[in-house]
Design a protein around this motif. Structure first.
Motif, PDB file in Angstrom:
ATOM      1  N   VAL A  65       0.468  -1.363  -0.090  1.00 44.60           N
ATOM      2  CA  VAL A  65      -0.113   0.017  -0.295  1.00 44.60           C
ATOM      3  C   VAL A  65       1.651   1.943   0.106  1.00 44.60           C
ATOM      4  O   VAL A  65       0.496   1.863  -0.677  1.00 44.60           O
ATOM      5  CB  VAL A  65      -0.758  -0.179   1.409  1.00 44.60           C
ATOM      6  N   LEU A  66       2.023   1.253   1.143  1.00 44.71           N
ATOM      7  CA  LEU A  66       2.810   2.165   1.216  1.00 44.71           C
ATOM      8  C   LEU A  66       3.173   2.811  -0.183  1.00 44.71           C
ATOM      9  O   LEU A  66       3.622   3.604  -0.727  1.00 44.71           O
ATOM     10  CB  LEU A  66       3.689   2.215   1.850  1.00 44.71           C
ATOM     11  N   VAL A  69       1.529   5.001  -2.358  1.00 42.61           N
ATOM     12  CA  VAL A  69       0.927   6.230  -2.086  1.00 42.61           C
ATOM     13  C   VAL A  69       1.298   7.736  -2.761  1.00 42.61           C
ATOM     14  O   VAL A  69       0.502   7.912  -3.256  1.00 42.61           O
ATOM     15  CB  VAL A  69       1.035   6.326  -0.624  1.00 42.61           C
ATOM     16  N   ASN A 117      -1.166  -1.854  -3.888  1.00 41.18           N
ATOM     17  CA  ASN A 117      -0.816  -1.127  -4.734  1.00 41.18           C
ATOM     18  C   ASN A 117      -1.692   0.158  -4.789  1.00 41.18           C
ATOM     19  O   ASN A 117      -1.946   0.747  -5.500  1.00 41.18           O
ATOM     20  CB  ASN A 117      -0.354  -1.409  -5.540  1.00 41.18           C
ATOM     21  N   GLY A 120      -3.555   1.570  -2.486  1.00 40.28           N
ATOM     22  CA  GLY A 120      -2.183   3.431  -1.750  1.00 40.28           C
ATOM     23  C   GLY A 120      -2.289   3.958  -2.285  1.00 40.28           C
ATOM     24  O   GLY A 120      -2.766   4.955  -2.668  1.00 40.28           O
TER      25      GLY A 120
END
Length: 136
Positions: A65-66, A69, A117, A120
């Motif tokens: 996720v990160l 971003v 993904n 993010g």
């Protein structure tokens, strides 16, 4: 955002994409697994703030996720596209990366990585949207 700010966003996007290519194309599976276990150990035992039911695999999802971003945020700013466009572009990009990892690279491709993904990128794009509205 002015021309200079947009120019910086374009440069950052290009640098981010180059770094992303390095991260996703190298055979770093073992190192990434060790990182997730280290994070789990740290937040579970050394600085116990994570819920007890969280395992190392959850940190792998969080890292995915990160990772995206900035992609969603930078696409929104640099290309002046709406949040949904940046999110869709991230979905397609992530799917292509996972397909390449599965077919041609020594990495495991995963649809759950595509979902993480994309989430993010959505967070990044919506953050830019919110920030832009607050500034207006």
């Amino acid at each position: 955002m002015g021309r200079v700010g947009r120019w910086y966003a374009v440069v950052l996007l290009a640098a981010y994409v180059a770094a992303l290519l390095v991260v996703v194309t190298q055979p770093w599976g073992w190192e990434l697994n060790r990182l997730t276990v280290r994070l789990w150990t740290f937040f579970r035992f050394d600085w116990p703030v994570a819920p007890r039911r969280m395992g190392p695999e959850h940190y792998g999802v969080l890292l995915n996720v990160l990772l995206f971003v900035p992609f969603g945020a930078l696409l929104t700013i640099a290309l002046r596209r709406p949040w949904w466009w940046a999110t869709t572009a991230a979905l397609v990009t992530s799917a292509l990366v996972e397909l390449a990892q599965h077919r041609w690279l020594e990495r495991d491709g995963s649809w759950s990585d595509v979902a993480a993904n994309t989430c993010g990128a959505l967070i990044g794009a919506l953050a830019v949207r919110r920030w832009s509205r607050d500034r207006a």
